[in-house]
Design a protein around this motif. Sequence first.
Motif, PDB file in Angstrom:
ATOM      1  N   LEU A   1      41.307 -25.122 -37.042  1.00  0.00           N
ATOM      2  CA  LEU A   1      39.719 -25.537 -36.480  1.00  0.00           C
ATOM      3  C   LEU A   1      40.016 -25.137 -34.703  1.00  0.00           C
ATOM      4  O   LEU A   1      40.557 -25.616 -34.153  1.00  0.00           O
ATOM      5  CB  LEU A   1      39.683 -27.125 -37.150  1.00  0.00           C
ATOM      6  CG  LEU A   1      40.214 -27.806 -38.408  1.00  0.00           C
ATOM      7  CD1 LEU A   1      39.953 -28.804 -38.519  1.00  0.00           C
ATOM      8  CD2 LEU A   1      39.667 -26.706 -39.303  1.00  0.00           C
ATOM      9  N   TYR A   2      38.344 -24.835 -34.836  1.00  0.00           N
ATOM     10  CA  TYR A   2      38.159 -24.745 -33.345  1.00  0.00           C
ATOM     11  C   TYR A   2      36.413 -25.761 -32.733  1.00  0.00           C
ATOM     12  O   TYR A   2      35.920 -25.735 -33.750  1.00  0.00           O
ATOM     13  CB  TYR A   2      38.040 -23.677 -33.724  1.00  0.00           C
ATOM     14  CG  TYR A   2      38.203 -22.807 -31.490  1.00  0.00           C
ATOM     15  CD1 TYR A   2      38.854 -22.363 -30.965  1.00  0.00           C
ATOM     16  CD2 TYR A   2      37.071 -21.807 -30.666  1.00  0.00           C
ATOM     17  CE1 TYR A   2      39.028 -22.474 -29.550  1.00  0.00           C
ATOM     18  CE2 TYR A   2      37.488 -21.859 -29.658  1.00  0.00           C
ATOM     19  CZ  TYR A   2      37.753 -21.856 -29.309  1.00  0.00           C
ATOM     20  OH  TYR A   2      37.609 -21.456 -27.710  1.00  0.00           O
ATOM     21  N   ARG A   3      37.128 -25.932 -31.798  1.00  0.00           N
ATOM     22  CA  ARG A   3      35.416 -26.079 -31.081  1.00  0.00           C
ATOM     23  C   ARG A   3      35.251 -26.209 -29.494  1.00  0.00           C
ATOM     24  O   ARG A   3      35.931 -25.902 -29.063  1.00  0.00           O
ATOM     25  CB  ARG A   3      35.456 -27.843 -31.049  1.00  0.00           C
ATOM     26  CG  ARG A   3      34.867 -29.059 -30.379  1.00  0.00           C
ATOM     27  CD  ARG A   3      34.731 -29.851 -30.075  1.00  0.00           C
ATOM     28  NE  ARG A   3      33.528 -30.754 -29.501  1.00  0.00           N
ATOM     29  CZ  ARG A   3      33.329 -32.024 -30.298  1.00  0.00           C
ATOM     30  NH1 ARG A   3      34.426 -32.634 -29.973  1.00  0.00           N
ATOM     31  NH2 ARG A   3      32.861 -32.599 -29.057  1.00  0.00           N
ATOM     32  N   MET A   4      34.390 -25.254 -29.878  1.00  0.00           N
ATOM     33  CA  MET A   4      33.545 -25.168 -28.153  1.00  0.00           C
ATOM     34  C   MET A   4      33.466 -25.084 -26.917  1.00  0.00           C
ATOM     35  O   MET A   4      33.342 -26.762 -27.230  1.00  0.00           O
ATOM     36  CB  MET A   4      32.823 -23.710 -28.452  1.00  0.00           C
ATOM     37  CG  MET A   4      32.530 -22.836 -29.054  1.00  0.00           C
ATOM     38  SD  MET A   4      33.597 -21.206 -28.658  1.00  0.00           S
ATOM     39  CE  MET A   4      32.872 -20.195 -26.921  1.00  0.00           C
ATOM     40  N   LEU A   5      33.801 -25.538 -25.948  1.00  0.00           N
ATOM     41  CA  LEU A   5      33.492 -26.628 -24.783  1.00  0.00           C
ATOM     42  C   LEU A   5      32.507 -26.064 -24.051  1.00  0.00           C
ATOM     43  O   LEU A   5      32.710 -24.099 -23.843  1.00  0.00           O
ATOM     44  CB  LEU A   5      34.713 -26.986 -24.093  1.00  0.00           C
ATOM     45  CG  LEU A   5      36.140 -27.525 -24.504  1.00  0.00           C
ATOM     46  CD1 LEU A   5      37.108 -27.006 -23.747  1.00  0.00           C
ATOM     47  CD2 LEU A   5      35.702 -28.623 -25.264  1.00  0.00           C
TER      48      LEU A   5
END
Length: 145
Positions: free
Chosen positions: A141-145
Amino acid sequence: MRRLAAADDAGMAALLLQRFFREEGFTTPDETILANLHKMLKMEHCAVLLAENAEEAVGVATVSMDFGIEYGWSAELGDLYVLPRHRGRGIARQLIGAAEDWLRGMGATGYQVTVTPHGADADLRRFYLSLGFEDERRALLYRML
């Protein structure tokens, strides 16, 4: 097969990576790829490997190391690309072998690879399993900052 250094001309690696990103359907701008490539070349715990024949650069791989509790030093094979007209000749395997040699020298215990939906359509999952990778059934899972 060689590991690029910060002082090397990274133009061919940049072109290969930009082509790879377009073929995979990623929207990362070319300028971002180039800027991050130059940063990566300066990092001790990263490697950019270039496969060349007498005429041209034909493939590229990037590897980034990470330290964690579970494995100590491990890594991710972030990118692996071979020009379509040079596929089926063992170049990807040679790039992976060069990455593994470098990782062993850096003290890594192992490394992972992410197979994108485009890669899955191209049967890359089976390719990586044939090289000894194991499916740990973990979700990325990936979350952009």
